[in-house]
Design a protein around this motif. Structure first.
Motif, PDB file in Angstrom:
ATOM      1  N   GLY A  77       0.793  -1.218   0.000  1.00  0.00           N
ATOM      2  CA  GLY A  77       0.000   0.000   0.000  1.00  0.00           C
ATOM      3  C   GLY A  77       0.825   1.267   0.000  1.00  0.00           C
ATOM      4  O   GLY A  77       0.279   2.368  -0.198  1.00  0.00           O
ATOM      5  N   GLY A  78       2.125   1.130   0.203  1.00  0.00           N
ATOM      6  CA  GLY A  78       3.002   2.293   0.248  1.00  0.00           C
ATOM      7  C   GLY A  78       3.424   2.770  -1.119  1.00  0.00           C
ATOM      8  O   GLY A  78       2.989   2.240  -2.155  1.00  0.00           O
ATOM      9  N   SER A  79       4.286   3.785  -1.113  1.00  0.00           N
ATOM     10  CA  SER A  79       4.745   4.409  -2.358  1.00  0.00           C
ATOM     11  C   SER A  79       6.257   4.537  -2.353  1.00  0.00           C
ATOM     12  O   SER A  79       6.893   4.622  -1.295  1.00  0.00           O
ATOM     13  N   LEU A  80       6.807   4.553  -3.564  1.00  0.00           N
ATOM     14  CA  LEU A  80       8.223   4.835  -3.769  1.00  0.00           C
ATOM     15  C   LEU A  80       8.358   5.629  -5.058  1.00  0.00           C
ATOM     16  O   LEU A  80       7.537   5.493  -5.971  1.00  0.00           O
ATOM     17  N   ARG A  81       9.412   6.440  -5.127  1.00  0.00           N
ATOM     18  CA  ARG A  81       9.737   7.125  -6.370  1.00  0.00           C
ATOM     19  C   ARG A  81      11.162   6.786  -6.772  1.00  0.00           C
ATOM     20  O   ARG A  81      12.105   7.037  -6.020  1.00  0.00           O
ATOM     21  N   LEU A  82      11.292   6.219  -7.945  1.00  0.00           N
ATOM     22  CA  LEU A  82      12.595   5.891  -8.504  1.00  0.00           C
ATOM     23  C   LEU A  82      13.045   7.013  -9.433  1.00  0.00           C
ATOM     24  O   LEU A  82      12.214   7.656 -10.086  1.00  0.00           O
TER      25      LEU A  82
END
Length: 125
Positions: free
Chosen positions: A15-20
């Motif tokens: 449910g979380g987010s990441l930005r590459l």
């Protein structure tokens, strides 16, 4: 030659987010398209999304259907950098994520001229 360096991977809860991020350097005038792929253990490398640098500041974006509603690609117009914003992450998103670039539009592995080293994304509680 073109060098691609990814950053931003890590471990996140479902449910979380990441930005590459992917920074391109070197002979970047050869680049027309940049893209993101991923490869999970025991699976083939999978196309996720690509973006182009068209004339007049335009762009073309192509998404794989499986991530279109959760992943967003963007670029920094001032430099050859692309981002992959990943939301609502699931355990099945766990993989090594690769940045790619090439002189033609990228829709599959055979379109890729340059690869980054990859960054691990792990989605786990």
């Amino acid at each position: 030659q073109v060098q691609l360096v990814e950053s931003g991977g890590g471990t996140v809860q479902p449910g979380g987010s990441l930005r590459l991020s992917c920074d391109a350097s070197g002979r970047t005038f050869n680049i027309y398209s940049m893209a993101w792929f991923r490869q999970a253990p025991g699976k083939e490398r999978q196309f996720l999304v690509s973006i182009t640098w068209n004339g007049g500041g335009g762009r073309t974006i192509n998404y794989a259907g499986s991530v279109k509603d959760r992943f967003t690609i963007s670029r920094d117009n001032a430099k050859m950098t692309v981002y992959l914003q990943m939301n609502s992450l699931k355990p099945e998103d766990t993989a090594v994520y690769y940045c790619a670039a090439g002189p033609r539009i990228i829709l599959q592995i055979t379109n890729v001229a340059y690869w980054g080293q990859g960054t691990q994304v792990t989605v786990s509680s």
